[in-house]
Scaffold this active site. Structure first.
Site, PDB file in Angstrom:
ATOM      1  CG  HIS A  64      -1.646   0.966   1.223  1.00  0.00           C
ATOM      2  ND1 HIS A  64      -1.556   2.062   2.247  1.00  0.00           N
ATOM      3  CD2 HIS A  64      -3.113   0.384   0.946  1.00  0.00           C
ATOM      4  CE1 HIS A  64      -3.157   2.922   1.260  1.00  0.00           C
ATOM      5  NE2 HIS A  64      -3.694   2.198   0.819  1.00  0.00           N
TER       6      HIS A  64
ATOM      7  CD  GLU B 285      -7.791  -2.044  -1.608  1.00  0.00           C
ATOM      8  OE1 GLU B 285      -6.234  -2.408  -0.655  1.00  0.00           O
ATOM      9  OE2 GLU B 285      -7.542  -0.602  -1.383  1.00  0.00           O
TER      10      GLU B 285
END
Length: 366
Positions: free
Chosen positions: A256, A311
């Site tokens: 991320h 996600e």
């Protein structure tokens, strides 16, 4: 031709003060208004956390009942919005439809400054826009919102045409809570920039949807699903992932831009999904892929701090509750509108137009 230092992508540049959330990527922390986001996802509902972000505190029983009633009362779409959606060709993606539907929800009352009444109305209508379009694409008559169901349960009901199980509602509720707010990300920044011009709430949210539509921001869960489906079996996980890493390709759902350690949203979703999904074979495969992926990333990229992000487990939850890939990013928007609108309200309280500068790299004409 200026000598000003350029921060590409505005990374590291502070442009606002907020008490809405803290995103600490170095330490893996996510706070919503003095509360750990992971605890909110595990112990509270969508409406309770929305109240926290909009009003500044978790609601009392009376306040929660009032917010639920207000959301319920605003779910129905105006006839002109339905007519416009019906006229959109079937090959137009769902995020574009959502953007168009939201843009038509403005009225003479949507001026400056934005109000909580406008925020609640728009938040209530966005799930209906998505569900209405989905029903049309599936060739069935859209169902009307149900006043006896909560925000998340009603969303699933409208999408499927049948009342969802409590387990599916709880799993999706946790995901929607964890994606309500996440600091000054691209779409939230877009909303605040638009709001800073004293444009209306609908314009700010429409712009934010356009930003979220970009695959670098809101499109990762569907790509995680594609990856896990391509792997297919636990036995195939290691050779498949090794081949990807040998080619220098990215593993979806890992790493991320902000979080350099474990994404706290992924931690919370893992807890909720594991407690509710039971022995779901697809979830078992996803969990195995996560373990193998982490092991191989440590082997191939030992100097990079790559962990599972939200996600990855969002894909597991979405798949478990039966949402198609085309609904992943729109469902993200259905929750993130809470954070977008909270930022718009905050921007309006102490507004100054957002106007960064750029360095000219061309030639000065003679």
């Amino acid at each position: 031709m200026s000598g000003n230092i350029v921060a590409i992508g505005l990374e590291g540049i502070v442009v606002a003060e907020t008490d809405l959330s803290l995103v600490d990527g170095q330490n893996g922390l996510l706070v919503y208004r003095n509360h750990w986001a992971r605890d909110l996802a595990i112990n509270h509902t969508f409406e309770e956390v929305a109240h926290l972000l909009w009003y500044g505190h978790l609601p009392s029983e009376q306040e929660l009942a009032e917010l639920k009633a207000a959301l319920t009362a605003n779910r129905e779409l105006p006839s002109h919005v339905k007519t416009a959606i019906d006229a959109i060709p079937a090959d137009v993606d769902m995020m574009s439809v959502l953007r168009t539907g939201v843009s038509l929800c403005g009225s003479a009352g949507h001026g400056w400054p934005p109000s909580l009444e406008q925020v609640i109305s728009l938040t209530a209508k966005m799930p209906t826009i998505v569900a209405y379009r989905k029903a049309r694409l599936d060739g069935r008559e859209p169902v009307s919102p149900r006043s006896d169901l909560g925000h998340t349960a009603n969303y699933l009901y409208m999408l499927k045409g049948e009342e969802p199980s409590a387990a599916h509602v709880r799993a999706l509720d946790a995901y929607l809570i964890l994606t309500q707010e996440h600091g000054l990300n691209a779409s939230t920044f877009t909303a605040r920039v638009i709001a800073s011009t004293q444009s209306d709430l609908v314009s700010a949210i429409t712009g934010a949807i356009g930003s979220l539509k970009g695959p670098l921001h809101g499109g990762a869960p569907s790509e995680v699903t594609e990856m896990i489906e391509a792997i297919g079996t636990k036995e195939n996980a290691e050779p498949w992932i090794r081949e990807k890493l040998e080619k220098g390709e990215r593993l979806m759902g890992f790493g991320h831009r902000v979080y350099k350690t474990i994404d706290p949203r992924a931690t919370a979703l893992r807890v909720v999904a594991q407690s509710l999904s039971g022995d779901d074979p697809w979830f078992d495969l996803a969990t195995h892929v996560e373990k193998v992926g982490m092991k191989l990333l440590a082997e191939y990229k030992p100097n990079r701090k790559l962990h599972t992000n939200v996600e990855f487990f969002a894909a597991a939850v979405m798949r478990a509750v039966g949402l198609d890939d085309e609904l992943f990013t729109p469902s993200f928007a259905v929750s993130r509108v809470v954070g977008w609108s909270a930022h718009v309200l905050e921007q309006a309280k102490n507004n100054r137009i957002i106007r960064p500068q750029s360095n000219y790299t061309g030639v000065i004409p003679e």
